[in-house]
Enzyme design. Structure first.
Site, PDB file in Angstrom:
ATOM      1  N   ARG A   2     -12.568   0.519  -3.354  1.00  0.00           N
ATOM      2  CA  ARG A   2     -11.215   1.055  -3.355  1.00  0.00           C
ATOM      3  C   ARG A   2     -10.848   1.705  -4.685  1.00  0.00           C
ATOM      4  NH1 ARG A   2      -6.647  -0.058  -0.223  1.00  0.00           N
ATOM      5  NH2 ARG A   2      -7.757  -1.716   0.845  1.00  0.00           N
ATOM      6  N   LEU A  24      -2.643   1.931  -2.336  1.00  0.00           N
ATOM      7  CA  LEU A  24      -3.116   2.565  -3.563  1.00  0.00           C
ATOM      8  C   LEU A  24      -3.171   1.535  -4.688  1.00  0.00           C
ATOM      9  CD1 LEU A  24      -1.088   5.879  -3.295  1.00  0.00           C
ATOM     10  CD2 LEU A  24      -3.574   5.671  -3.163  1.00  0.00           C
ATOM     11  N   HIS A  53       8.949   4.633   4.454  1.00  0.00           N
ATOM     12  CA  HIS A  53       8.541   3.482   5.267  1.00  0.00           C
ATOM     13  C   HIS A  53       9.566   3.286   6.368  1.00  0.00           C
ATOM     14  CE1 HIS A  53       6.604  -0.211   6.365  1.00  0.00           C
ATOM     15  NE2 HIS A  53       7.701  -0.903   6.185  1.00  0.00           N
ATOM     16  N   GLU A  93      13.636   9.749   9.654  1.00  0.00           N
ATOM     17  CA  GLU A  93      12.681   9.896   8.540  1.00  0.00           C
ATOM     18  C   GLU A  93      12.679  11.330   8.012  1.00  0.00           C
ATOM     19  OE1 GLU A  93       8.979   8.482  10.370  1.00  0.00           O
ATOM     20  OE2 GLU A  93       8.963   6.982   8.789  1.00  0.00           O
TER      21      GLU A  93
HETATM   22  N1  LIG Z   1       0.294   0.178  -3.660  1.00  0.00           N
HETATM   23  C1  LIG Z   1       0.897   0.701  -2.587  1.00  0.00           C
HETATM   24  N2  LIG Z   1       0.250   1.626  -1.860  1.00  0.00           N
HETATM   25  C2  LIG Z   1       0.862   2.159  -0.775  1.00  0.00           C
HETATM   26  C3  LIG Z   1       2.143   1.738  -0.390  1.00  0.00           C
HETATM   27  C4  LIG Z   1       2.805   0.762  -1.185  1.00  0.00           C
HETATM   28  O1  LIG Z   1       3.961   0.365  -0.901  1.00  0.00           O
HETATM   29  N3  LIG Z   1       2.153   0.265  -2.267  1.00  0.00           N
HETATM   30  N4  LIG Z   1       2.733   2.227   0.762  1.00  0.00           N
HETATM   31  C5  LIG Z   1       1.747   2.732   1.697  1.00  0.00           C
HETATM   32  C6  LIG Z   1       2.252   3.114   3.015  1.00  0.00           C
HETATM   33  N5  LIG Z   1       2.337   1.859   3.749  1.00  0.00           N
HETATM   34  C7  LIG Z   1       3.581   1.418   4.062  1.00  0.00           C
HETATM   35  O2  LIG Z   1       4.608   2.096   3.820  1.00  0.00           O
HETATM   36  C8  LIG Z   1       1.149   1.143   4.033  1.00  0.00           C
HETATM   37  C9  LIG Z   1       0.008   1.846   4.396  1.00  0.00           C
HETATM   38  C10 LIG Z   1      -1.181   1.158   4.661  1.00  0.00           C
HETATM   39  C11 LIG Z   1      -1.241  -0.216   4.562  1.00  0.00           C
HETATM   40  C12 LIG Z   1      -2.551  -0.919   4.791  1.00  0.00           C
HETATM   41  O3  LIG Z   1      -2.591  -2.129   4.945  1.00  0.00           O
HETATM   42  N6  LIG Z   1      -3.648  -0.132   4.792  1.00  0.00           N
HETATM   43  C13 LIG Z   1      -5.007  -0.678   4.917  1.00  0.00           C
HETATM   44  C14 LIG Z   1      -5.898   0.243   5.719  1.00  0.00           C
HETATM   45  C15 LIG Z   1      -5.285   0.545   7.063  1.00  0.00           C
HETATM   46  C16 LIG Z   1      -6.111   1.621   7.793  1.00  0.00           C
HETATM   47  O4  LIG Z   1      -6.991   2.251   7.164  1.00  0.00           O
HETATM   48  O5  LIG Z   1      -5.834   1.814   8.994  1.00  0.00           O
HETATM   49  C17 LIG Z   1      -5.641  -0.776   3.535  1.00  0.00           C
HETATM   50  O6  LIG Z   1      -5.318   0.073   2.669  1.00  0.00           O
HETATM   51  O7  LIG Z   1      -6.514  -1.631   3.392  1.00  0.00           O
HETATM   52  C18 LIG Z   1      -0.090  -0.927   4.220  1.00  0.00           C
HETATM   53  C19 LIG Z   1       1.106  -0.249   3.955  1.00  0.00           C
HETATM   54  C20 LIG Z   1       0.872   3.777   1.054  1.00  0.00           C
HETATM   55  N7  LIG Z   1       0.221   3.122  -0.056  1.00  0.00           N
HETATM   56  N1  GAR Z   2       3.669   1.872   6.175  1.00  0.00           N
HETATM   57  C1  GAR Z   2       3.559   3.297   6.141  1.00  0.00           C
HETATM   58  C2  GAR Z   2       3.970   3.882   7.462  1.00  0.00           C
HETATM   59  O1  GAR Z   2       4.055   3.197   8.459  1.00  0.00           O
HETATM   60  N2  GAR Z   2       4.243   5.188   7.438  1.00  0.00           N
HETATM   61  C3  GAR Z   2       4.684   5.845   8.629  1.00  0.00           C
HETATM   62  O2  GAR Z   2       3.629   6.596   9.209  1.00  0.00           O
HETATM   63  C4  GAR Z   2       4.246   7.607  10.007  1.00  0.00           C
HETATM   64  C5  GAR Z   2       3.569   8.909   9.699  1.00  0.00           C
HETATM   65  O3  GAR Z   2       4.017   9.865  10.615  1.00  0.00           O
HETATM   66  P1  GAR Z   2       3.670  11.423  10.359  1.00  0.00           P
HETATM   67  O4  GAR Z   2       2.191  11.490  10.075  1.00  0.00           O
HETATM   68  O5  GAR Z   2       4.066  12.076  11.659  1.00  0.00           O
HETATM   69  O6  GAR Z   2       4.495  11.877   9.188  1.00  0.00           O
HETATM   70  C6  GAR Z   2       5.728   7.641   9.629  1.00  0.00           C
HETATM   71  O7  GAR Z   2       6.507   6.973  10.604  1.00  0.00           O
HETATM   72  C7  GAR Z   2       5.754   6.861   8.346  1.00  0.00           C
HETATM   73  O8  GAR Z   2       6.984   6.212   8.093  1.00  0.00           O
END
Ligand SMILES: Nc1nc2c(c(=O)[nH]1)N[C@@H](CN(C=O)c1ccc(C(=O)N[C@@H](CCC(=O)O)C(=O)O)cc1)CN2
Ligand code: GAR
Length: 196
Positions: free
Chosen positions: A68, A96, A112, A182
């Site tokens: 990662r 991230l 989100h 959104e």
């Molecule tokens: N450090 C952070 N990185 C990200 C955040 C955050 O709040 N802190 N927000 C995300 C978006 N997100 C929720 O809003 C979110 C996206 C993905 C995951 C997650 O568990 N991802 C897994 C992989 C899932 C997959 O590949 O299908 C992972 O990374 O292991 C949780 C929350 C963007 N980044």
């Molecule tokens: N936790 C992160 C998460 O759930 N993000 C969500 O992924 C979708 C992306 O839609 P889009 O690709 O059509 O913009 C959106 O609903 C966004 O809020």
């Protein structure tokens, strides 16, 4: 008037939030330009949306053998080449690490589909809907927040709006209303950010 803010948008899927941002930039309601769109998934339709808008579209898939932090370091190098003012996560479905976030302090934002402190992580819309059906909540919402560190959906909130459930409403209808909110909230929040 100052130069338009430079946005690099990170996506993983359909890109409807990206499309709302592209449209707002094009019509001038958002004083910014999308310098590049980057997806971790080659098949993300959002890359096609970028190409149709004449915006550089890059797929940066995460190979299994790359850990990662190494991935995030290489991703940050790619993003930095576009000299962004803001890094906009728009359905970017990878957590991230500080290898990435530390390169852009205070400049990474995320949307989100839930209110602060509720339903962090993936599938928030479905989880909120299920909680409503169990009688646990009567509303949900959407938030835009900074991503300062490796916490999940826990950064300073830049914008939020409530959305009420409607009796008898199916999940698909609720989800459509969430996405509409959104698209408006993200553009409105980014407008405030880029105009300082
Ligand atoms: N450090 C952070 N990185 C990200 C955040 C955050 O709040 N802190 N927000 C995300 C978006 N997100 C929720 O809003 C979110 C996206 C993905 C995951 C997650 O568990 N991802 C897994 C992989 C899932 C997959 O590949 O299908 C992972 O990374 O292991 C949780 C929350 C963007 N980044
Ligand atoms: N936790 C992160 C998460 O759930 N993000 C969500 O992924 C979708 C992306 O839609 P889009 O690709 O059509 O913009 C959106 O609903 C966004 O809020």
């Amino acid at each position: 008037m100052s130069a338009p803010a430079r946005l690099v948008v990170l996506i993983s899927g359909s890109g409807t939030n990206l499309q709302a941002i592209l449209d707002a930039c094009k019509e001038g309601s958002l004083h910014a330009g999308v310098a590049a769109v980057i997806s971790n998934r080659r098949e993300a339709y959002g890359l096609e949306r970028a190409r149709q808008a004449g915006v550089p579209a890059l797929a940066v898939p995460k190979r299994k053998e790359v850990d990662r932090r190494d991935y995030d370091r290489a991703l940050a190098d790619q993003v930095a080449e576009f000299e962004p003012d803001w890094i906009v996560l728009a359905g970017w479905l990878r957590l991230l690490s500080m290898e990435f976030l530390g390169r852009f302090p205070g400049r990474v934002v995320n949307i989100h589909p839930a209110l602060p402190g509720t339903f962090p992580g993936l599938d928030a819309i479905e989880r909120a809907y299920a909680a409503w059906q169990r009688g646990e909540i009567d509303h949900s919402g959407v938030m835009v927040h900074l991503v300062p560190d490796e916490g999940v959906d826990a950064g300073p909130v830049l914008g939020q709006e409530r959305i009420d459930f409607q009796p008898g409403e199916p999940l698909e209808s609720f989800e459509a209303r969430v996405h509409e909110l959104e698209h408006r909230l993200y553009v409105d929040t980014l407008r405030r950010l880029v105009t300082g």
